[in-house]
Scaffold this motif. Structure first.
Motif, PDB file in Angstrom:
ATOM      1  N   LEU A  52       0.834  -1.207   0.000  1.00 38.85           N
ATOM      2  CA  LEU A  52       0.000   0.000   0.000  1.00 38.85           C
ATOM      3  C   LEU A  52       0.876   1.268   0.000  1.00 38.85           C
ATOM      4  O   LEU A  52       0.550   2.254  -0.679  1.00 38.85           O
ATOM      5  N   TRP A  56       0.976   4.161  -3.114  1.00 40.07           N
ATOM      6  CA  TRP A  56       0.663   5.587  -2.987  1.00 40.07           C
ATOM      7  C   TRP A  56       1.895   6.492  -2.979  1.00 40.07           C
ATOM      8  O   TRP A  56       1.792   7.677  -2.685  1.00 40.07           O
ATOM      9  N   TYR A 116       2.716  12.155   4.223  1.00 42.84           N
ATOM     10  CA  TYR A 116       2.818  11.196   5.339  1.00 42.84           C
ATOM     11  C   TYR A 116       2.667   9.767   4.851  1.00 42.84           C
ATOM     12  O   TYR A 116       2.107   9.509   3.783  1.00 42.84           O
ATOM     13  N   TRP A 117       3.182   8.847   5.629  1.00 36.23           N
ATOM     14  CA  TRP A 117       2.854   7.425   5.552  1.00 36.23           C
ATOM     15  C   TRP A 117       3.076   6.842   6.937  1.00 36.23           C
ATOM     16  O   TRP A 117       3.850   7.387   7.730  1.00 36.23           O
ATOM     17  N   MET A 118       2.354   5.775   7.239  1.00 38.85           N
ATOM     18  CA  MET A 118       2.536   5.087   8.520  1.00 38.85           C
ATOM     19  C   MET A 118       2.835   3.614   8.237  1.00 38.85           C
ATOM     20  O   MET A 118       2.241   3.024   7.313  1.00 38.85           O
ATOM     21  N   ALA A 122       1.402   0.470  12.732  1.00 36.52           N
ATOM     22  CA  ALA A 122       1.018   1.683  13.475  1.00 36.52           C
ATOM     23  C   ALA A 122      -0.362   2.202  13.077  1.00 36.52           C
ATOM     24  O   ALA A 122      -0.859   3.160  13.661  1.00 36.52           O
ATOM     25  N   ARG A 123      -0.970   1.579  12.082  1.00 36.45           N
ATOM     26  CA  ARG A 123      -2.199   2.157  11.505  1.00 36.45           C
ATOM     27  C   ARG A 123      -3.462   1.897  12.326  1.00 36.45           C
ATOM     28  O   ARG A 123      -3.510   0.973  13.118  1.00 36.45           O
ATOM     29  N   GLY A 126      -5.227   6.368  15.002  1.00 35.34           N
ATOM     30  CA  GLY A 126      -5.166   7.832  15.064  1.00 35.34           C
ATOM     31  C   GLY A 126      -3.770   8.420  15.043  1.00 35.34           C
ATOM     32  O   GLY A 126      -3.609   9.634  15.203  1.00 35.34           O
ATOM     33  N   CYS A 128      -1.674   8.880  12.568  1.00 35.31           N
ATOM     34  CA  CYS A 128      -1.454   9.832  11.479  1.00 35.31           C
ATOM     35  C   CYS A 128      -2.265  11.108  11.679  1.00 35.31           C
ATOM     36  O   CYS A 128      -1.710  12.215  11.629  1.00 35.31           O
ATOM     37  N   GLU A 151      -2.720  16.535  -0.668  1.00 37.34           N
ATOM     38  CA  GLU A 151      -3.278  15.929  -1.889  1.00 37.34           C
ATOM     39  C   GLU A 151      -3.185  14.428  -1.796  1.00 37.34           C
ATOM     40  O   GLU A 151      -2.170  13.899  -1.341  1.00 37.34           O
ATOM     41  N   HIS A 152      -4.222  13.732  -2.243  1.00 37.84           N
ATOM     42  CA  HIS A 152      -4.152  12.268  -2.302  1.00 37.84           C
ATOM     43  C   HIS A 152      -5.008  11.792  -3.460  1.00 37.84           C
ATOM     44  O   HIS A 152      -5.950  12.488  -3.889  1.00 37.84           O
ATOM     45  N   ALA A 157      -8.920   6.199   0.195  1.00 39.35           N
ATOM     46  CA  ALA A 157      -9.959   6.603   1.153  1.00 39.35           C
ATOM     47  C   ALA A 157      -9.395   6.847   2.545  1.00 39.35           C
ATOM     48  O   ALA A 157      -9.871   7.728   3.275  1.00 39.35           O
ATOM     49  N   ALA A 158      -8.359   6.091   2.936  1.00 41.28           N
ATOM     50  CA  ALA A 158      -7.800   6.277   4.286  1.00 41.28           C
ATOM     51  C   ALA A 158      -7.161   7.666   4.395  1.00 41.28           C
ATOM     52  O   ALA A 158      -7.326   8.354   5.410  1.00 41.28           O
ATOM     53  N   ARG A 161      -9.780  10.297   4.747  1.00 38.13           N
ATOM     54  CA  ARG A 161     -10.337  10.307   6.115  1.00 38.13           C
ATOM     55  C   ARG A 161      -9.385  11.035   7.074  1.00 38.13           C
ATOM     56  O   ARG A 161      -9.824  11.772   7.951  1.00 38.13           O
ATOM     57  N   VAL A 162      -8.080  10.803   6.890  1.00 43.62           N
ATOM     58  CA  VAL A 162      -7.088  11.498   7.733  1.00 43.62           C
ATOM     59  C   VAL A 162      -7.254  13.014   7.570  1.00 43.62           C
ATOM     60  O   VAL A 162      -7.287  13.759   8.551  1.00 43.62           O
ATOM     61  N   LYS A 165     -10.365  14.122   9.417  1.00 39.74           N
ATOM     62  CA  LYS A 165     -10.226  14.051  10.882  1.00 39.74           C
ATOM     63  C   LYS A 165      -9.332  15.167  11.414  1.00 39.74           C
ATOM     64  O   LYS A 165      -9.496  15.630  12.540  1.00 39.74           O
TER      65      LYS A 165
HETATM   66  C1  LIG Z   1      -3.116   6.868   5.159  1.00 36.32           C
HETATM   67  C2  LIG Z   1      -2.358   6.453   6.407  1.00 36.32           C
HETATM   68  C3  LIG Z   1      -1.152   7.358   6.570  1.00 36.32           C
HETATM   69  C4  LIG Z   1      -3.291   6.591   7.611  1.00 36.32           C
HETATM   70  O1  LIG Z   1      -2.549   6.302   8.820  1.00 36.32           O
HETATM   71  P1  LIG Z   1      -3.324   5.935  10.187  1.00 36.32           P
HETATM   72  O2  LIG Z   1      -2.400   6.184  11.325  1.00 36.32           O
HETATM   73  O3  LIG Z   1      -3.945   4.603  10.063  1.00 36.32           O
HETATM   74  O4  LIG Z   1      -4.472   7.051  10.193  1.00 36.32           O
HETATM   75  P2  LIG Z   1      -5.561   7.331  11.333  1.00 36.32           P
HETATM   76  O5  LIG Z   1      -5.672   6.137  12.239  1.00 36.32           O
HETATM   77  O6  LIG Z   1      -5.273   8.644  11.918  1.00 36.32           O
HETATM   78  O7  LIG Z   1      -6.904   7.469  10.466  1.00 36.32           O
HETATM   79  C5  LIG Z   1      -7.222   6.571   9.438  1.00 36.32           C
HETATM   80  C6  LIG Z   1      -8.709   6.632   9.160  1.00 36.32           C
HETATM   81  O8  LIG Z   1      -8.948   6.072   7.865  1.00 36.32           O
HETATM   82  C7  LIG Z   1      -9.910   5.035   7.984  1.00 36.32           C
HETATM   83  N1  LIG Z   1      -9.608   4.055   6.953  1.00 36.32           N
HETATM   84  C8  LIG Z   1      -8.575   3.206   6.883  1.00 36.32           C
HETATM   85  N2  LIG Z   1      -8.635   2.484   5.761  1.00 36.32           N
HETATM   86  C9  LIG Z   1      -9.735   2.906   5.097  1.00 36.32           C
HETATM   87  C10 LIG Z   1     -10.351   2.540   3.865  1.00 36.32           C
HETATM   88  N3  LIG Z   1      -9.835   1.593   3.089  1.00 36.32           N
HETATM   89  N4  LIG Z   1     -11.489   3.192   3.497  1.00 36.32           N
HETATM   90  C11 LIG Z   1     -12.029   4.161   4.284  1.00 36.32           C
HETATM   91  N5  LIG Z   1     -11.483   4.547   5.454  1.00 36.32           N
HETATM   92  C12 LIG Z   1     -10.349   3.918   5.855  1.00 36.32           C
HETATM   93  C13 LIG Z   1      -9.729   4.516   9.392  1.00 36.32           C
HETATM   94  O9  LIG Z   1     -10.869   3.771   9.807  1.00 36.32           O
HETATM   95  C14 LIG Z   1      -9.541   5.840  10.134  1.00 36.32           C
HETATM   96  O10 LIG Z   1     -10.752   6.541  10.289  1.00 36.32           O
HETATM   97  P3  LIG Z   1     -11.615   6.457  11.691  1.00 36.32           P
HETATM   98  O11 LIG Z   1     -10.683   6.870  12.786  1.00 36.32           O
HETATM   99  O12 LIG Z   1     -12.747   7.395  11.457  1.00 36.32           O
HETATM  100  O13 LIG Z   1     -12.038   5.019  11.840  1.00 36.32           O
HETATM  101  C15 LIG Z   1      -1.893   4.969   6.324  1.00 36.32           C
HETATM  102  O14 LIG Z   1      -3.006   4.158   6.051  1.00 36.32           O
HETATM  103  C16 LIG Z   1      -0.836   4.731   5.250  1.00 36.32           C
HETATM  104  O15 LIG Z   1       0.349   4.936   5.470  1.00 36.32           O
HETATM  105  N6  LIG Z   1      -1.272   4.271   4.067  1.00 36.32           N
HETATM  106  C17 LIG Z   1      -0.345   3.935   2.964  1.00 36.32           C
HETATM  107  C18 LIG Z   1       0.438   5.146   2.441  1.00 36.32           C
HETATM  108  C19 LIG Z   1      -0.437   6.342   2.151  1.00 36.32           C
HETATM  109  O16 LIG Z   1      -1.606   6.231   1.808  1.00 36.32           O
HETATM  110  N7  LIG Z   1       0.143   7.539   2.334  1.00 36.32           N
HETATM  111  C20 LIG Z   1      -0.573   8.767   2.074  1.00 36.32           C
HETATM  112  C21 LIG Z   1      -0.433   9.175   0.658  1.00 36.32           C
HETATM  113  S1  LIG Z   1      -1.404  10.642   0.324  1.00 36.32           S
END
Ligand SMILES: CC(C)(COP(=O)(O)OP(=O)(O)OC[C@H]1O[C@@H](n2cnc3c(N)ncnc32)[C@H](O)[C@@H]1OP(=O)(O)O)[C@@H](O)C(=O)NCCC(=O)NCCS
Length: 200
Positions: A52, A56, A116-118, A122-123, A126, A128, A151-152, A157-158, A161-162, A165
């Protein structure tokens, strides 16, 4: 050759942060943002094994040396005042949770792009979104930033949402504006501007 004069002063005066040590920002008792260290390189390579993260992001470090080069660039941008990049860590164990940073800092307009990425482990708790809030508070409360943009891909979708939030407003979709390894993506634009954090 004579330079054409600029008619505005920089919103972030030159020398506002790059001459000082980069601060450690406490997000919570279990999450801290600290400056990158060369010793984080192996953990960065590990994090990028996740499909993932690879989906991204358009770059992938394949060795500790490549990741160390990345870290050096992030560190140097602080001193040039062109970027501010933090390692997201567990302060008690120093375990790397992820990366958060402001890139493309423009001192004149006081703008930057949030990235950002996590790591997978760690995901979903909250880390991120709380880190985004903490960096935004640094930018608007400790510094004089005017606008932070995020921008994403519309398919991420994650990340969307970040943004929500953390209080970023959705501004629209930039069509076919970014290319990832799997092709073109329409991108959502979100922003936080000075004052947003104090409203509502
Ligand atoms: C995006 C990312 C940084 C989020 O990190 P995280 O620490 O899990 O973020 P948070 O816990 O603060 O919030 C994530 C929210 O997205 C939601 N979520 C996760 N996957 C989801 C999905 N597939 N569809 C919809 N919502 C989703 C979570 O439920 C959470 O929302 P909630 O608290 O209302 O339940 C992490 O998933 C990641 O590194 N992804 C891969 C790399 C990436 O996408 N980088 C960003 C490029 S723009």
């Amino acid at each position: 050759m004579r330079l054409v004069p600029i008619l505005v002063e920089p919103i972030i005066p030159e020398g506002s942060f790059g001459g000082a040590d980069q601060p450690v920002i406490e997000v919570s008792r279990s999450v801290s943002l600290r400056p990158w260290d060369g010793g984080d390189a192996a953990a960065v390579v590990d994090a990028f094994q996740d499909p993932l993260i690879q989906k991204w992001h358009v770059r992938r470090p394949d060795s500790v040396e490549e990741a160390a080069g990345w870290i050096e660039r992030w560190q140097s941008e602080w001193h040039k005042e062109s970027g501010a990049h933090w390692a997201v860590v567990d302060p008690s164990s120093n375990l790397l949770f992820g990366r958060i940073g402001l890139k493309a800092i423009d001192l004149y307009d006081g703008t930057a792009e949030l990235v950002y990425w996590m790591a997978v482990s760690a995901r979903g708790r909250g880390v991120c979104s709380n880190s985004v809030k903490a960096v935004s508070r640094w930018a608007f409360d400790d510094m004089t930033f005017n606008r932070i943009e995020l921008e994403h891909s519309v398919d991420n979708a994650a990340s969307c949402r970040v943004a929500g939030k953390a209080g970023f407003q959705f501004e629209g979709t930039r069509r076919r504006s970014a290319r990832h390894a799997d092709g073109w993506h329409d991108m959502h634009v979100h922003s936080l501007i000075r004052g947003d954090l104090n409203e509502g």
